[in-house]
Design an enzyme around this catalytic site. Structure first.
Site, PDB file in Angstrom:
ATOM      1  N   CYS A  47      20.553 -52.730  29.404  1.00 34.10           N
ATOM      2  CA  CYS A  47      21.545 -51.665  29.298  1.00 34.10           C
ATOM      3  C   CYS A  47      21.026 -50.433  30.023  1.00 34.10           C
ATOM      4  O   CYS A  47      19.908 -49.987  29.765  1.00 34.10           O
ATOM      5  CB  CYS A  47      21.790 -51.348  27.820  1.00 34.10           C
ATOM      6  SG  CYS A  47      22.903 -49.951  27.554  1.00 34.10           S
ATOM      7  N   CYS A  96      27.436 -52.450  24.472  1.00 35.59           N
ATOM      8  CA  CYS A  96      26.062 -52.638  24.039  1.00 35.59           C
ATOM      9  C   CYS A  96      26.024 -52.414  22.533  1.00 35.59           C
ATOM     10  O   CYS A  96      26.448 -51.363  22.041  1.00 35.59           O
ATOM     11  CB  CYS A  96      25.151 -51.635  24.746  1.00 35.59           C
ATOM     12  SG  CYS A  96      23.454 -51.638  24.102  1.00 35.59           S
ATOM     13  N   CYS A  99      23.512 -49.159  21.655  1.00 36.00           N
ATOM     14  CA  CYS A  99      23.864 -47.749  21.890  1.00 36.00           C
ATOM     15  C   CYS A  99      25.370 -47.515  21.915  1.00 36.00           C
ATOM     16  O   CYS A  99      25.806 -46.372  21.999  1.00 36.00           O
ATOM     17  CB  CYS A  99      23.229 -47.239  23.183  1.00 36.00           C
ATOM     18  SG  CYS A  99      23.985 -47.853  24.703  1.00 36.00           S
ATOM     19  N   CYS A 119      32.502 -59.886  32.283  1.00 34.80           N
ATOM     20  CA  CYS A 119      32.736 -59.145  33.530  1.00 34.80           C
ATOM     21  C   CYS A 119      32.214 -57.727  33.302  1.00 34.80           C
ATOM     22  O   CYS A 119      32.811 -56.940  32.579  1.00 34.80           O
ATOM     23  CB  CYS A 119      34.236 -59.149  33.811  1.00 34.80           C
ATOM     24  SG  CYS A 119      34.698 -58.370  35.353  1.00 34.80           S
TER      25      CYS A 119
HETATM   26 FE    FE Z   1      22.688 -49.735  25.247  1.00 41.76          FE
END
Ligand code: FE
Length: 131
Positions: A47, A96, A99, A119
């Site tokens: 991420c 994610c 976060c 995607c």
């Molecule tokens: Fe993250």
């Protein structure tokens, strides 16, 4: 992560403008413009917001969409899914799980073994190359 921003102002400081627009404002980068749509390197895609491991290059494939595409996350629970009805479409947004940053969407037109196509915006990812 210890340096996780607590406010949007802190996120703006941490991320570049495109990363901020994608991760924090759920923008979508233009197809075929991101740094990873055609990437072939081996490694782990983290991420870009918090550094969490999200996808392995082992599950990346060429979807022809112009965005990096994966058939599964690196581990169950690393990405969170929620319904997105913006733009008059019913899609499944992926974020994610660590976060909350917007990553992209998941569709059911992917390859075996999952049949899924994650995607993902290049701007939401940071490739840690192997070797
Ligand atoms: Fe993250």
């Amino acid at each position: 992560m210890t340096d996780m921003p607590q406010t949007e102002a802190e996120w703006r400081q941490k991320l570049d403008p495109e990363q901020y627009q994608v991760l924090r404002e759920a923008a979508t980068e233009r197809a075929f413009t991101g740094k990873y749509w055609n990437a072939k390197a081996h490694g782990t895609y983290r991420c870009a917001g918090c550094g969490e491991e999200l996808f392995s290059s082992d599950t990346k494939y060429d979807s022809g969409s112009g965005w990096p595409s994966f058939y599964q996350p690196i581990q169950l629970g690393k990405v969170a899914e929620q319904t997105d009805t913006s733009y008059g479409m019913a899609r499944t947004e992926v974020r994610c799980a660590n976060c909350g940053g917007h990553l992209g969407h998941v569709f059911d037109d992917g390859p075996n073994p999952t049949g899924l196509r994650y995607c993902i915006n290049s701007a939401a990812l940071d490739l840690e190359e192997e070797g």
